[in-house]
Scaffold this motif. Structure first.
Motif, PDB file in Angstrom:
ATOM      1  N   GLU A 240       0.823  -1.206   0.000  1.00 30.05           N
ATOM      2  CA  GLU A 240       0.000   0.000   0.000  1.00 30.05           C
ATOM      3  C   GLU A 240       0.863   1.265   0.000  1.00 30.05           C
ATOM      4  OE1 GLU A 240      -3.222   0.290  -0.202  1.00 30.05           O
ATOM      5  OE2 GLU A 240      -3.910  -1.761   0.108  1.00 30.05           O
ATOM      6  N   LEU A 241       2.127   1.124   0.392  1.00 23.63           N
ATOM      7  CA  LEU A 241       3.020   2.267   0.512  1.00 23.63           C
ATOM      8  C   LEU A 241       4.075   2.334  -0.575  1.00 23.63           C
ATOM      9  CD1 LEU A 241       3.657   2.087   4.379  1.00 23.63           C
ATOM     10  CD2 LEU A 241       1.980   3.505   3.166  1.00 23.63           C
ATOM     11  N   SER A 242       4.306   1.222  -1.278  1.00 25.21           N
ATOM     12  CA  SER A 242       5.416   1.165  -2.228  1.00 25.21           C
ATOM     13  C   SER A 242       5.183   0.061  -3.240  1.00 25.21           C
ATOM     14  CB  SER A 242       6.725   0.915  -1.471  1.00 25.21           C
ATOM     15  OG  SER A 242       7.787   0.594  -2.353  1.00 25.21           O
ATOM     16  N   GLY A 243       5.801   0.190  -4.403  1.00 27.94           N
ATOM     17  CA  GLY A 243       5.773  -0.858  -5.410  1.00 27.94           C
ATOM     18  C   GLY A 243       6.888  -1.873  -5.258  1.00 27.94           C
ATOM     19  N   THR A 244       7.585  -1.834  -4.127  1.00 27.93           N
ATOM     20  CA  THR A 244       8.717  -2.742  -3.901  1.00 27.93           C
ATOM     21  C   THR A 244       8.299  -4.204  -3.988  1.00 27.93           C
ATOM     22  OG1 THR A 244       9.836  -1.090  -2.532  1.00 27.93           O
ATOM     23  CG2 THR A 244      10.509  -3.376  -2.239  1.00 27.93           C
ATOM     24  N   TYR A 245       7.174  -4.543  -3.369  1.00 23.45           N
ATOM     25  CA  TYR A 245       6.675  -5.920  -3.403  1.00 23.45           C
ATOM     26  C   TYR A 245       6.459  -6.372  -4.842  1.00 23.45           C
ATOM     27  CZ  TYR A 245       3.133  -9.626  -3.151  1.00 23.45           C
ATOM     28  OH  TYR A 245       2.420 -10.784  -3.334  1.00 23.45           O
TER      29      TYR A 245
ATOM     30  N   VAL B 118       6.730 -11.931   0.194  1.00 22.96           N
ATOM     31  CA  VAL B 118       5.698 -11.672   1.200  1.00 22.96           C
ATOM     32  C   VAL B 118       5.485 -10.173   1.374  1.00 22.96           C
ATOM     33  CG1 VAL B 118       5.002 -12.017   3.606  1.00 22.96           C
ATOM     34  CG2 VAL B 118       6.312 -13.799   2.412  1.00 22.96           C
ATOM     35  N   ASP B 119       4.250  -9.740   1.207  1.00 23.04           N
ATOM     36  CA  ASP B 119       3.860  -8.376   1.558  1.00 23.04           C
ATOM     37  C   ASP B 119       3.522  -8.393   3.040  1.00 23.04           C
ATOM     38  OD1 ASP B 119       2.708  -5.913   1.969  1.00 23.04           O
ATOM     39  OD2 ASP B 119       1.069  -6.189   0.534  1.00 23.04           O
ATOM     40  N   THR B 120       4.422  -7.905   3.867  1.00 21.66           N
ATOM     41  CA  THR B 120       4.213  -7.981   5.320  1.00 21.66           C
ATOM     42  C   THR B 120       3.165  -6.992   5.811  1.00 21.66           C
ATOM     43  OG1 THR B 120       5.921  -6.346   5.850  1.00 21.66           O
ATOM     44  CG2 THR B 120       6.620  -8.668   5.664  1.00 21.66           C
ATOM     45  N   GLY B 121       2.869  -5.968   5.005  1.00 22.25           N
ATOM     46  CA  GLY B 121       1.980  -4.906   5.482  1.00 22.25           C
ATOM     47  C   GLY B 121       2.655  -3.995   6.484  1.00 22.25           C
ATOM     48  N   MET B 122       3.958  -4.151   6.648  1.00 27.48           N
ATOM     49  CA  MET B 122       4.703  -3.441   7.677  1.00 27.48           C
ATOM     50  C   MET B 122       5.706  -2.467   7.047  1.00 27.48           C
ATOM     51  SD  MET B 122       3.740  -4.625  10.694  1.00 27.48           S
ATOM     52  CE  MET B 122       2.113  -5.328  10.574  1.00 27.48           C
ATOM     53  N   VAL B 123       6.412  -1.743   7.898  1.00 25.18           N
ATOM     54  CA  VAL B 123       7.485  -0.863   7.470  1.00 25.18           C
ATOM     55  C   VAL B 123       8.379  -0.599   8.668  1.00 25.18           C
ATOM     56  CG1 VAL B 123       6.393   1.361   7.981  1.00 25.18           C
ATOM     57  CG2 VAL B 123       7.952   1.174   6.017  1.00 25.18           C
TER      58      VAL B 123
ATOM     59  N   ASP C  43      -2.167   0.594   9.709  1.00 23.53           N
ATOM     60  CA  ASP C  43      -3.392  -0.199   9.799  1.00 23.53           C
ATOM     61  C   ASP C  43      -3.722  -0.744   8.416  1.00 23.53           C
ATOM     62  OD1 ASP C  43      -5.760  -1.361  10.501  1.00 23.53           O
ATOM     63  OD2 ASP C  43      -6.837   0.497  10.940  1.00 23.53           O
ATOM     64  N   GLY C  44      -3.730  -2.078   8.288  1.00 27.33           N
ATOM     65  CA  GLY C  44      -4.005  -2.677   6.988  1.00 27.33           C
ATOM     66  C   GLY C  44      -2.978  -2.310   5.948  1.00 27.33           C
ATOM     67  N   GLY C  45      -1.765  -2.038   6.383  1.00 30.62           N
ATOM     68  CA  GLY C  45      -0.688  -1.681   5.470  1.00 30.62           C
ATOM     69  C   GLY C  45      -0.682  -0.226   5.067  1.00 30.62           C
ATOM     70  N   ARG C  46      -1.628   0.558   5.573  1.00 28.97           N
ATOM     71  CA  ARG C  46      -1.719   1.973   5.239  1.00 28.97           C
ATOM     72  C   ARG C  46      -1.459   2.827   6.477  1.00 28.97           C
ATOM     73  NH1 ARG C  46      -3.964   3.270   0.497  1.00 28.97           N
ATOM     74  NH2 ARG C  46      -4.591   5.312   1.285  1.00 28.97           N
ATOM     75  N   ILE C  47      -1.060   4.079   6.256  1.00 29.04           N
ATOM     76  CA  ILE C  47      -0.878   5.022   7.352  1.00 29.04           C
ATOM     77  C   ILE C  47      -2.206   5.731   7.592  1.00 29.04           C
ATOM     78  CG2 ILE C  47       0.314   7.097   8.120  1.00 29.04           C
ATOM     79  CD1 ILE C  47       2.698   6.195   6.395  1.00 29.04           C
ATOM     80  N   GLU C  48      -2.756   5.550   8.781  1.00 28.28           N
ATOM     81  CA  GLU C  48      -4.057   6.112   9.118  1.00 28.28           C
ATOM     82  C   GLU C  48      -3.931   7.016  10.338  1.00 28.28           C
ATOM     83  OE1 GLU C  48      -6.530   5.695   7.200  1.00 28.28           O
ATOM     84  OE2 GLU C  48      -6.153   3.836   6.083  1.00 28.28           O
ATOM     85  N   LEU C  49      -4.857   7.956  10.443  1.00 28.02           N
ATOM     86  CA  LEU C  49      -4.878   8.852  11.596  1.00 28.02           C
ATOM     87  C   LEU C  49      -5.392   8.100  12.814  1.00 28.02           C
ATOM     88  CD1 LEU C  49      -4.317  11.831  12.326  1.00 28.02           C
ATOM     89  CD2 LEU C  49      -6.743  12.282  11.914  1.00 28.02           C
ATOM     90  N   LEU C  50      -4.654   8.164  13.902  1.00 23.05           N
ATOM     91  CA  LEU C  50      -5.067   7.533  15.156  1.00 23.05           C
ATOM     92  C   LEU C  50      -5.785   8.540  16.048  1.00 23.05           C
ATOM     93  CD1 LEU C  50      -5.001   5.124  17.164  1.00 23.05           C
ATOM     94  CD2 LEU C  50      -2.767   5.982  17.939  1.00 23.05           C
ATOM     95  N   GLU C  51      -5.122   9.663  16.314  1.00 26.27           N
ATOM     96  CA  GLU C  51      -5.696  10.701  17.163  1.00 26.27           C
ATOM     97  C   GLU C  51      -5.113  12.047  16.769  1.00 26.27           C
ATOM     98  OE1 GLU C  51      -5.105   9.987  21.321  1.00 26.27           O
ATOM     99  OE2 GLU C  51      -5.872   7.947  21.234  1.00 26.27           O
ATOM    100  N   LYS C  52      -5.816  13.109  17.139  1.00 26.11           N
ATOM    101  CA  LYS C  52      -5.286  14.464  16.993  1.00 26.11           C
ATOM    102  C   LYS C  52      -5.112  15.042  18.387  1.00 26.11           C
ATOM    103  CE  LYS C  52      -7.866  15.156  12.710  1.00 26.11           C
ATOM    104  NZ  LYS C  52      -9.031  15.837  12.111  1.00 26.11           N
TER     105      LYS C  52
END
Length: 281
Positions: free
Chosen positions: A93-98, A115-120, A193-202
């Motif tokens: 979700e963040l890169s075409g490396t996979y 393997v797409d770990t969904g991590m970084v 979250d789910g391999g994407r960067i999502e807002l947790l809190e402000k």
């Protein structure tokens, strides 16, 4: 290479070089484009140079490794004696490396599981370490993949950034969210979250945001045995102080790493980043 199964990852895992050497993990560099220069992360551009370029508002983008770079790595690993390869990479979700690794895997001389770990960052690094440990114990490709996937399922990553602007520029977060954050002068906490960067809190101030980051990590860590990594970009004192507080607060810390992120992640988060990875053993 004496091990039956070889482990390959990419430079966004941010594993310490001695750790990679000890476990025989090979890394393929992701590309950072600074102006008109294409540079390999980790060898041709440092985090310090990247932070300076960002502060000077020079154009910085990133690019996946080429399939040829992966093909060459797989060839060298196979020639060194590996009869199977597990290739673990940052979230697709963040890169075409996979995708580049998948293209190369089909031409490799030995079986390659990509393997797409969904991590970084060290969330990916901990997955690579678990796979390497399984391989060192004589595990098969399937067993090494299973070890990495099990680690990924229990691993969480949280980030504090001074501004959402860099994520907006890189297309990693929506323009509306970035503009809203700027308008309200809030300090965002983010999560993977789910391999994407999502807002947790402000949160209203930087100090409150970092305190909240500490709370979230401590709650997630619980009382079991966990590995923790604290990442930063151009914020070493902040990172060291946070790591020390977490060491005192989390009773089950096994290993605690503090490191500056490389240019690929830094290009999308900007100076001032604090990130924490929590990974149960």
């Amino acid at each position: 290479m004496s091990r039956h199964v070889a482990i390959v990852t990419d430079s966004t895992a941010y594993l310490p070089k001695p750790t990679m050497e000890r476990h025989g993990i090979t890394s393929v560099p992701v590309t950072v484009v600074l102006g008109d220069q294409a540079l390999d992360e980790g060898t041709e551009i440092s985090a310090r140079s990247l932070a300076q370029a960002l502060q000077e508002r020079r154009p910085v983008t990133t690019s996946r490794p080429s399939p040829e770079a992966f093909a060459e790595t797989y060839r060298k690993v196979a020639e060194a004696g590996a009869t199977g390869i597990v290739s673990l990479h940052l979230s697709s979700e963040l890169s075409g490396t996979y995708d580049a690794a998948v293209l190369a895997a089909g031409r490799a001389a030995v079986p390659v599981r990509v393997v797409d770990t969904g991590m970084v960052a060290m969330a990916l690094g901990f997955c690579a370490l678990s796979a390497a440990e399984a391989a060192e114990a004589g595990g098969t490709v399937d067993e090494a993949v299973a070890a990495a996937e099990k680690r990924a399922k229990g691993t969480y990553a949280y980030f504090y950034v001074d501004t959402l602007d860099y994520l907006r520029r890189g297309g990693r977060i929506g323009a509306a969210q970035a503009l809203l954050g700027s308008a309200l002068a809030v300090k965002p906490l983010l999560k993977l979250d789910g391999g994407r960067i999502e807002l947790l809190e402000k949160v209203r101030t930087a100090s409150k945001a970092i305190a909240r980051l500490e709370e979230v990590v401590a709650e997630r860590a619980g009382t079991g045995r966990v590995d923790i990594a604290v990442h930063h970009l151009a914020a070493p004192e902040r990172a060291s102080a946070l790591a020390e507080r977490l060491r005192q607060r989390v009773s089950g810390v096994a290993d605690l790493h503090v490191s500056e992120v490389g240019a690929v992640i830094g290009a999308h988060t900007g100076p001032g980043l604090l990130g924490v990875v929590v990974s149960p053993r």
